[in-house]
Scaffold this motif. Structure first.
Motif, PDB file in Angstrom:
ATOM      1  N   ALA A 131      33.780  37.432  51.991  1.00 30.06           N
ATOM      2  CA  ALA A 131      34.116  38.582  51.161  1.00 30.06           C
ATOM      3  C   ALA A 131      33.710  39.894  51.819  1.00 30.06           C
ATOM      4  O   ALA A 131      32.541  40.079  52.172  1.00 30.06           O
ATOM      5  CB  ALA A 131      33.440  38.450  49.802  1.00 30.06           C
ATOM      6  N   ASP A 132      34.697  40.794  52.003  1.00 30.79           N
ATOM      7  CA  ASP A 132      34.368  42.142  52.431  1.00 30.79           C
ATOM      8  C   ASP A 132      34.050  42.971  51.190  1.00 30.79           C
ATOM      9  O   ASP A 132      33.955  42.441  50.076  1.00 30.79           O
ATOM     10  CB  ASP A 132      35.514  42.751  53.253  1.00 30.79           C
ATOM     11  CG  ASP A 132      36.833  42.810  52.487  1.00 30.79           C
ATOM     12  OD1 ASP A 132      36.821  42.656  51.234  1.00 30.79           O
ATOM     13  OD2 ASP A 132      37.888  42.999  53.127  1.00 30.79           O
ATOM     14  N   ASN A 133      33.919  44.274  51.339  1.00 35.72           N
ATOM     15  CA  ASN A 133      33.518  45.115  50.213  1.00 35.72           C
ATOM     16  C   ASN A 133      34.537  45.055  49.071  1.00 35.72           C
ATOM     17  O   ASN A 133      34.167  44.962  47.892  1.00 35.72           O
ATOM     18  CB  ASN A 133      33.344  46.559  50.684  1.00 35.72           C
ATOM     19  CG  ASN A 133      32.859  47.467  49.577  1.00 35.72           C
ATOM     20  OD1 ASN A 133      31.755  47.328  49.079  1.00 35.72           O
ATOM     21  ND2 ASN A 133      33.708  48.422  49.179  1.00 35.72           N
ATOM     22  N   ASP A 134      35.836  45.103  49.418  1.00 31.28           N
ATOM     23  CA  ASP A 134      36.885  45.089  48.397  1.00 31.28           C
ATOM     24  C   ASP A 134      36.890  43.773  47.626  1.00 31.28           C
ATOM     25  O   ASP A 134      36.936  43.759  46.388  1.00 31.28           O
ATOM     26  CB  ASP A 134      38.256  45.315  49.047  1.00 31.28           C
ATOM     27  CG  ASP A 134      39.384  45.263  48.032  1.00 31.28           C
ATOM     28  OD1 ASP A 134      39.435  46.126  47.147  1.00 31.28           O
ATOM     29  OD2 ASP A 134      40.214  44.327  48.119  1.00 31.28           O
ATOM     30  N   VAL A 135      36.849  42.646  48.346  1.00 31.40           N
ATOM     31  CA  VAL A 135      36.875  41.338  47.696  1.00 31.40           C
ATOM     32  C   VAL A 135      35.608  41.116  46.879  1.00 31.40           C
ATOM     33  O   VAL A 135      35.662  40.585  45.756  1.00 31.40           O
ATOM     34  CB  VAL A 135      37.054  40.218  48.741  1.00 31.40           C
ATOM     35  CG1 VAL A 135      36.895  38.841  48.095  1.00 31.40           C
ATOM     36  CG2 VAL A 135      38.423  40.339  49.405  1.00 31.40           C
ATOM     37  N   ALA A 136      34.474  41.533  47.405  1.00 32.96           N
ATOM     38  CA  ALA A 136      33.209  41.385  46.680  1.00 32.96           C
ATOM     39  C   ALA A 136      33.253  42.147  45.355  1.00 32.96           C
ATOM     40  O   ALA A 136      32.792  41.658  44.320  1.00 32.96           O
ATOM     41  CB  ALA A 136      32.046  41.881  47.536  1.00 32.96           C
ATOM     42  N   THR A 137      33.831  43.341  45.389  1.00 37.81           N
ATOM     43  CA  THR A 137      33.962  44.131  44.167  1.00 37.81           C
ATOM     44  C   THR A 137      34.909  43.454  43.180  1.00 37.81           C
ATOM     45  O   THR A 137      34.649  43.416  41.970  1.00 37.81           O
ATOM     46  CB  THR A 137      34.477  45.544  44.495  1.00 37.81           C
ATOM     47  OG1 THR A 137      33.567  46.195  45.387  1.00 37.81           O
ATOM     48  CG2 THR A 137      34.632  46.381  43.234  1.00 37.81           C
ATOM     49  N   ARG A 138      36.004  42.909  43.688  1.00 39.38           N
ATOM     50  CA  ARG A 138      36.985  42.241  42.834  1.00 39.38           C
ATOM     51  C   ARG A 138      36.367  41.058  42.087  1.00 39.38           C
ATOM     52  O   ARG A 138      36.626  40.866  40.896  1.00 39.38           O
ATOM     53  CB  ARG A 138      38.148  41.721  43.673  1.00 39.38           C
ATOM     54  CG  ARG A 138      39.125  42.765  44.129  1.00 39.38           C
ATOM     55  CD  ARG A 138      40.288  42.145  44.894  1.00 39.38           C
ATOM     56  NE  ARG A 138      41.331  43.134  45.067  1.00 39.38           N
ATOM     57  CZ  ARG A 138      42.229  43.442  44.145  1.00 39.38           C
ATOM     58  NH1 ARG A 138      42.195  42.833  42.987  1.00 39.38           N
ATOM     59  NH2 ARG A 138      43.146  44.357  44.373  1.00 39.38           N
ATOM     60  N   LEU A 139      35.576  40.265  42.794  1.00 40.46           N
ATOM     61  CA  LEU A 139      35.058  39.027  42.211  1.00 40.46           C
ATOM     62  C   LEU A 139      33.622  39.150  41.697  1.00 40.46           C
ATOM     63  O   LEU A 139      33.095  38.183  41.128  1.00 40.46           O
ATOM     64  CB  LEU A 139      35.137  37.895  43.244  1.00 40.46           C
ATOM     65  CG  LEU A 139      36.470  37.172  43.389  1.00 40.46           C
ATOM     66  CD1 LEU A 139      36.352  36.048  44.418  1.00 40.46           C
ATOM     67  CD2 LEU A 139      36.941  36.603  42.059  1.00 40.46           C
ATOM     68  N   GLY A 140      32.996  40.302  41.899  1.00 40.34           N
ATOM     69  CA  GLY A 140      31.627  40.458  41.439  1.00 40.34           C
ATOM     70  C   GLY A 140      30.646  39.580  42.185  1.00 40.34           C
ATOM     71  O   GLY A 140      29.710  39.033  41.597  1.00 40.34           O
ATOM     72  N   VAL A 141      30.865  39.431  43.513  1.00 41.85           N
ATOM     73  CA  VAL A 141      29.974  38.622  44.349  1.00 41.85           C
ATOM     74  C   VAL A 141      29.362  39.508  45.427  1.00 41.85           C
ATOM     75  O   VAL A 141      29.757  40.659  45.615  1.00 41.85           O
ATOM     76  CB  VAL A 141      30.731  37.439  45.000  1.00 41.85           C
ATOM     77  CG1 VAL A 141      31.300  36.524  43.921  1.00 41.85           C
ATOM     78  CG2 VAL A 141      31.846  37.938  45.923  1.00 41.85           C
ATOM     79  N   MET A 142      28.426  38.964  46.162  1.00 46.33           N
ATOM     80  CA  MET A 142      27.791  39.705  47.237  1.00 46.33           C
ATOM     81  C   MET A 142      28.722  39.803  48.443  1.00 46.33           C
ATOM     82  O   MET A 142      29.482  38.874  48.738  1.00 46.33           O
ATOM     83  CB  MET A 142      26.493  39.011  47.657  1.00 46.33           C
ATOM     84  CG  MET A 142      25.435  38.940  46.561  1.00 46.33           C
ATOM     85  SD  MET A 142      24.763  40.572  46.166  1.00 46.33           S
ATOM     86  CE  MET A 142      23.859  40.934  47.685  1.00 46.33           C
TER      87      MET A 142
END
Length: 237
Positions: free
Chosen positions: A109-120
């Motif tokens: 997960a990069d920053n965008d994906v991490a934000t989308r899924l609520g993960v680190m």
């Protein structure tokens, strides 16, 4: 001069006429014979271009009358305030559904994906890219990210036989959704995958889904704007 196959050039020509308003709703388009002469191709080539546009909902053939531009009400339709299985939608319209899985893998997960899924950032997440077809024509591109903590067997599924929506609904019952819709000019890859003309917009549905208090997945769903619409119905007591 375009390097695209001749039937694609004819298809783009007709689509441009429709999208620009040069050929209005209900108007009869140029005959196959005239198009064959205009483009110096066989009627079989013209017929393929028109057949594709009929399948996409832009044109309708009327026996012994000709081929006409479809009304906006003839567009394919999906619910906006609900999540529906696209395979069921297509079959309920009496049409044939199939899908093509382009990608199914895990990624970091990069920053965008991490934000989308609520993960680190740096977490492992599951990802898929799928094209959904109706009557052989692409009607939706699905890009979906899934939290593997909540759906550990996601990558083991055959999504040519079951849709991600169906699998997630059966294993993580929906409790909440969040989505936005916007009209965009898609990039060339999306244009090609959805068989869009160069100036045709598409509808982008950005959706996140929860099961209980767990954020399960985030998806980007691209639809051809000229032949698809999203609708909603709200009832007040």
């Amino acid at each position: 001069m375009s390097n695209a196959p001749l039937y694609i050039q004819i298809k783009d020509y007709i689509s441009t006429k429709i999208d620009s308003g040069a050929w209005g709703v209900g108007e009869k388009i140029t005959t196959e014979m005239d198009l064959s002469s205009q483009f110096n191709v066989s009627r079989m080539t013209v017929n393929k271009a028109i057949r594709d546009l009929v399948n996409e909902g832009k044109l309708v053939r009327k026996p012994r009358a000709g081929t006409f531009v479809c009304a906006p009400s003839d567009k394919l339709e999906s619910p906006l305030l609900d999540t529906a299985n696209i395979a069921n939608e297509v079959e309920q319209r009496g049409n044939q559904y199939h899908s093509e899985v382009l990608k199914l893998s895990s990624l970091v997960a990069d920053n965008d994906v991490a934000t989308r899924l609520g993960v680190m950032i740096g977490s492992s997440v599951f990802y898929c890219e799928i094209i959904h077809f109706e009557q052989g024509s692409p009607i939706q591109i699905e890009l979906r990210w899934v939290n593997p903590t909540h759906v550990p067997n996601y990558l083991d599924q055959d999504f040519s036989k079951i849709t991600p929506h169906q699998y997630l609904s059966e294993n993580c019952p929906l409790s909440a959704i969040e989505h936005t819709v916007e009209a965009i000019v898609p990039d060339k890859q999306i244009q090609q995958l959805l068989s869009l003309s160069s100036n045709e917009p598409c509808l982008l549905l950005d959706r996140r889904t929860w099961s209980q208090d767990k954020l399960i997945s985030s998806a980007l769903l691209y639809h051809p704007g000229s032949r698809y619409k999203l609708s909603s119905k709200v009832t007040f007591n």
